[in-house]
Every structure is written in C-alpha cells, then in structure tokens.
Scaffold this motif. Structure first.
Motif, PDB file in Angstrom:
ATOM      1  N   SER A   1       0.825  -1.194   0.000  1.00  0.00           N
ATOM      2  CA  SER A   1       0.000   0.000   0.000  1.00  0.00           C
ATOM      3  C   SER A   1       0.864   1.251   0.000  1.00  0.00           C
ATOM      4  O   SER A   1       2.084   1.183   0.095  1.00  0.00           O
ATOM      5  N   PHE A   2       0.225   2.396  -0.117  1.00  0.00           N
ATOM      6  CA  PHE A   2       0.915   3.670  -0.037  1.00  0.00           C
ATOM      7  C   PHE A   2       1.138   4.015   1.434  1.00  0.00           C
ATOM      8  O   PHE A   2       0.235   4.487   2.119  1.00  0.00           O
ATOM      9  N   VAL A   3       2.353   3.788   1.905  1.00  0.00           N
ATOM     10  CA  VAL A   3       2.709   4.075   3.296  1.00  0.00           C
ATOM     11  C   VAL A   3       3.501   5.374   3.331  1.00  0.00           C
ATOM     12  O   VAL A   3       4.538   5.501   2.669  1.00  0.00           O
ATOM     13  N   ALA A   4       3.042   6.323   4.111  1.00  0.00           N
ATOM     14  CA  ALA A   4       3.717   7.617   4.220  1.00  0.00           C
ATOM     15  C   ALA A   4       4.497   7.690   5.522  1.00  0.00           C
ATOM     16  O   ALA A   4       4.009   7.283   6.579  1.00  0.00           O
ATOM     17  N   GLY A   5       5.712   8.209   5.440  1.00  0.00           N
ATOM     18  CA  GLY A   5       6.461   8.587   6.626  1.00  0.00           C
ATOM     19  C   GLY A   5       6.180  10.044   6.925  1.00  0.00           C
ATOM     20  O   GLY A   5       6.064  10.864   6.017  1.00  0.00           O
ATOM     21  N   VAL A   6       6.073  10.369   8.210  1.00  0.00           N
ATOM     22  CA  VAL A   6       5.706  11.728   8.616  1.00  0.00           C
ATOM     23  C   VAL A   6       6.617  12.172   9.754  1.00  0.00           C
ATOM     24  O   VAL A   6       6.827  11.428  10.717  1.00  0.00           O
ATOM     25  N   ASP A   7       7.147  13.381   9.651  1.00  0.00           N
ATOM     26  CA  ASP A   7       8.002  13.925  10.707  1.00  0.00           C
ATOM     27  C   ASP A   7       7.874  15.440  10.724  1.00  0.00           C
ATOM     28  O   ASP A   7       7.374  16.046   9.770  1.00  0.00           O
TER      29      ASP A   7
ATOM     30  N   ALA B   1       6.484  17.201   7.197  1.00  0.00           N
ATOM     31  CA  ALA B   1       6.455  16.648   5.842  1.00  0.00           C
ATOM     32  C   ALA B   1       5.927  15.226   5.894  1.00  0.00           C
ATOM     33  O   ALA B   1       6.060  14.530   6.912  1.00  0.00           O
ATOM     34  N   ALA B   2       5.331  14.816   4.800  1.00  0.00           N
ATOM     35  CA  ALA B   2       4.864  13.440   4.614  1.00  0.00           C
ATOM     36  C   ALA B   2       5.399  12.955   3.275  1.00  0.00           C
ATOM     37  O   ALA B   2       5.340  13.683   2.282  1.00  0.00           O
ATOM     38  N   VAL B   3       5.929  11.738   3.263  1.00  0.00           N
ATOM     39  CA  VAL B   3       6.566  11.210   2.052  1.00  0.00           C
ATOM     40  C   VAL B   3       6.155   9.755   1.840  1.00  0.00           C
ATOM     41  O   VAL B   3       6.218   8.940   2.771  1.00  0.00           O
ATOM     42  N   ILE B   4       5.748   9.436   0.626  1.00  0.00           N
ATOM     43  CA  ILE B   4       5.506   8.054   0.217  1.00  0.00           C
ATOM     44  C   ILE B   4       6.621   7.664  -0.740  1.00  0.00           C
ATOM     45  O   ILE B   4       6.825   8.328  -1.760  1.00  0.00           O
ATOM     46  N   LEU B   5       7.360   6.617  -0.410  1.00  0.00           N
ATOM     47  CA  LEU B   5       8.445   6.132  -1.256  1.00  0.00           C
ATOM     48  C   LEU B   5       8.091   4.782  -1.857  1.00  0.00           C
ATOM     49  O   LEU B   5       7.483   3.942  -1.202  1.00  0.00           O
ATOM     50  N   ASP B   6       8.487   4.583  -3.093  1.00  0.00           N
ATOM     51  CA  ASP B   6       8.410   3.269  -3.699  1.00  0.00           C
ATOM     52  C   ASP B   6       9.473   2.371  -3.075  1.00  0.00           C
ATOM     53  O   ASP B   6      10.530   2.856  -2.661  1.00  0.00           O
TER      54      ASP B   6
ATOM     55  N   ILE C   1      14.714  13.434  -3.133  1.00  0.00           N
ATOM     56  CA  ILE C   1      13.493  12.864  -2.551  1.00  0.00           C
ATOM     57  C   ILE C   1      12.274  13.340  -3.335  1.00  0.00           C
ATOM     58  O   ILE C   1      11.378  12.546  -3.676  1.00  0.00           O
ATOM     59  N   GLN C   2      12.227  14.612  -3.647  1.00  0.00           N
ATOM     60  CA  GLN C   2      11.062  15.151  -4.354  1.00  0.00           C
ATOM     61  C   GLN C   2      10.943  14.585  -5.773  1.00  0.00           C
ATOM     62  O   GLN C   2       9.829  14.398  -6.275  1.00  0.00           O
ATOM     63  N   ARG C   3      12.082  14.303  -6.393  1.00  0.00           N
ATOM     64  CA  ARG C   3      12.039  13.729  -7.746  1.00  0.00           C
ATOM     65  C   ARG C   3      11.588  12.275  -7.741  1.00  0.00           C
ATOM     66  O   ARG C   3      10.895  11.839  -8.667  1.00  0.00           O
ATOM     67  N   ARG C   4      11.991  11.532  -6.719  1.00  0.00           N
ATOM     68  CA  ARG C   4      11.766  10.082  -6.736  1.00  0.00           C
ATOM     69  C   ARG C   4      10.610   9.596  -5.871  1.00  0.00           C
ATOM     70  O   ARG C   4      10.229   8.428  -5.957  1.00  0.00           O
ATOM     71  N   ALA C   5      10.071  10.448  -5.055  1.00  0.00           N
ATOM     72  CA  ALA C   5       8.961  10.034  -4.190  1.00  0.00           C
ATOM     73  C   ALA C   5       7.707   9.759  -5.017  1.00  0.00           C
ATOM     74  O   ALA C   5       7.454  10.400  -6.038  1.00  0.00           O
ATOM     75  N   VAL C   6       6.926   8.794  -4.569  1.00  0.00           N
ATOM     76  CA  VAL C   6       5.594   8.576  -5.147  1.00  0.00           C
ATOM     77  C   VAL C   6       4.733   9.803  -4.887  1.00  0.00           C
ATOM     78  O   VAL C   6       3.974  10.256  -5.747  1.00  0.00           O
ATOM     79  N   ALA C   7       4.859  10.347  -3.678  1.00  0.00           N
ATOM     80  CA  ALA C   7       4.149  11.567  -3.302  1.00  0.00           C
ATOM     81  C   ALA C   7       4.873  12.199  -2.116  1.00  0.00           C
ATOM     82  O   ALA C   7       5.477  11.495  -1.303  1.00  0.00           O
ATOM     83  N   PHE C   8       4.795  13.519  -2.032  1.00  0.00           N
ATOM     84  CA  PHE C   8       5.328  14.213  -0.860  1.00  0.00           C
ATOM     85  C   PHE C   8       4.528  15.487  -0.647  1.00  0.00           C
ATOM     86  O   PHE C   8       3.918  16.029  -1.575  1.00  0.00           O
ATOM     87  N   ALA C   9       4.523  15.950   0.585  1.00  0.00           N
ATOM     88  CA  ALA C   9       3.864  17.221   0.912  1.00  0.00           C
ATOM     89  C   ALA C   9       4.571  17.827   2.113  1.00  0.00           C
ATOM     90  O   ALA C   9       5.020  17.113   3.014  1.00  0.00           O
ATOM     91  N   ILE C  10       4.668  19.140   2.104  1.00  0.00           N
ATOM     92  CA  ILE C  10       5.271  19.891   3.197  1.00  0.00           C
ATOM     93  C   ILE C  10       4.235  20.886   3.709  1.00  0.00           C
ATOM     94  O   ILE C  10       3.560  21.557   2.918  1.00  0.00           O
TER      95      ILE C  10
ATOM     96  N   MET D   1      12.609   9.030   7.437  1.00  0.00           N
ATOM     97  CA  MET D   1      13.873   9.738   7.201  1.00  0.00           C
ATOM     98  C   MET D   1      13.684  10.793   6.122  1.00  0.00           C
ATOM     99  O   MET D   1      14.129  11.943   6.268  1.00  0.00           O
ATOM    100  N   ALA D   2      13.049  10.405   5.034  1.00  0.00           N
ATOM    101  CA  ALA D   2      12.819  11.340   3.933  1.00  0.00           C
ATOM    102  C   ALA D   2      11.964  12.519   4.386  1.00  0.00           C
ATOM    103  O   ALA D   2      12.235  13.678   4.043  1.00  0.00           O
ATOM    104  N   ALA D   3      10.931  12.237   5.173  1.00  0.00           N
ATOM    105  CA  ALA D   3      10.075  13.309   5.679  1.00  0.00           C
ATOM    106  C   ALA D   3      10.849  14.244   6.596  1.00  0.00           C
ATOM    107  O   ALA D   3      10.661  15.468   6.553  1.00  0.00           O
TER     108      ALA D   3
END
Length: 205
Positions: free
Chosen positions: A13-19, A33-38, A64-73, A137-139
């Motif tokens: 599933s789409f799992v987001a890391g948040v920090d 930030a929240a980041v979903i990584l493949d 991170i922004q180029r390769r993330a499935v999704a990110f938001a700040i 970490m990415a977040a």
C-alpha cells in the motif's frame, strides 16, 4: 497509548512517513512533511536529518522530491503555536502534510509516540522512527530543509537575531540578540525564556 499496526500488512500500500522540524525552537513556524516512497526508490544516504550535514540534506531534498511517489510539506504558524501550544501545533502541521498527499496515503508511520488527531488514514506512532524507516527519514529531511530555508528568509526580514545561523534555536547568540533587541513577531512568547520578563529587563520601556 498509540495504536500500533503491523507494517507488513501495508507492504503493498501507499505508506507515508511523517516527521516535523522546529518543535524546540524559540522562533518561527513548525514544519512537517509526509513522504511516500516506492520500495525501489534507490535514494542513497537517507538518514535522520539530524545526522546529516546541511549539504547532504540539501542534496537529498531535491532527490526525494524527484523520486517520491508523493510528498507534501506543511507548517503551523507562530500564531497557531501560541494558541494551541507547540505539541498540538506540531500535530496540526503533520496532519496538514498527510492531507495534502496525492496520491493519498493508506497508512502513516508517524515519528514519535503520539498520533495527530483526525488523520485521513490508519497510522502508527514509531519512537525514533527517523532512524528506522526510510519514508520517515525522507520526511524529516524535507521538513528540516524547508524550515531552514524559511528561517534564512526570515533572517532578512528580521535582521539582528541570526535566524539564518541558529534557525531559531535557543543558542547563546540568539539569547544575546533577544536581550539586545527584544522579541520579534516571529518569537514564540509562550516559550521559556521568551516568556520570562526578566530576559528583557534591559530593554527601554
């Protein structure tokens, strides 16, 4: 106690890391930030942002922004920190980041021991998660770099405090500037030592 869910349940599933970043500062907004990584993101060098140099964080920020499935700040403003307190403002910033993800997260890994209220998906609090899970970490990197850039901008708007150097943390240089100039509108007056009247005893009435 935060609700814990087996991560293996969400591997497809789409799992987001948040920090968040800036919770312990005396000035400026708090960022999240929240980041979903493949699973095959291929981003080397991910780590807790505090373990990386500023140059490493800046390089990873763009990658991170180029390769993330999704990110938001997202952020919570100083006024919100004063009104809600820093804990609840940090939770608000994290929820805003999660809500802005597109595609949406199906599960979140939140760094720390608390979950933001009213998240749009299931979530798990992970103590020291920024040292364990790559999406967190990415977040942490996105939140830290975004906030550092904002503090550099505020340094020009509010000269004399050294925001570009200490990023709002309570360093000796920052405290000396507060005694010399008094607080700005970017200072969190609910925080010690900003909340201590004797800090500014030398200021003209």
């Amino acid at each position: 106690m935060p609700r814990r869910i087996a991560i293996s349940t969400y591997t497809q599933s789409f799992v987001a890391g948040v920090d968040e970043a800036g919770r312990g500062c005396l000035a400026g907004p708090v960022y999240a930030a929240a980041v979903i990584l493949d699973t095959g993101h291929g981003i080397r060098g991910l780590d807790d942002s505090k373990q990386l140099s500023a140059l490493q964080r800046e390089s990873l920020f763009d990658l991170i922004q180029r390769r993330a499935v999704a990110f938001a700040i997202a952020r919570a403003e100083v006024e919100e920190i004063e009104r809600l307190n820093i804990l609840h403002a940090s939770m608000l910033a994290m929820r805003r980041a999660v809500e802005r993800l597109s595609p949406a997260a199906q599960h979140c890994l939140i760094d720390g021991n608390r979950l933001p209220p009213m998240l749009p998906c299931s979530a798990e609090a992970v103590v020291e998660g920024d040292a364990i899970h790559s999406p967190i970490m990415a977040a942490s990197i996105l939140a830290k770099v975004a906030r550092d850039r904002e503090m550099q901008r505020l340094d020009a708007e509010f000269p004399g405090y050294g925001f570009a150097k200490h990023k709002g943390y309570g360093t000796p240089e920052h405290l000396a500037a507060l005694r010399r100039q008094g607080p700005s509108s970017m200072h969190r007056m609910g925080f010690a030592p900003c909340a201590q009247p004797d800090l500014f005893a030398g200021q003209p009435a």
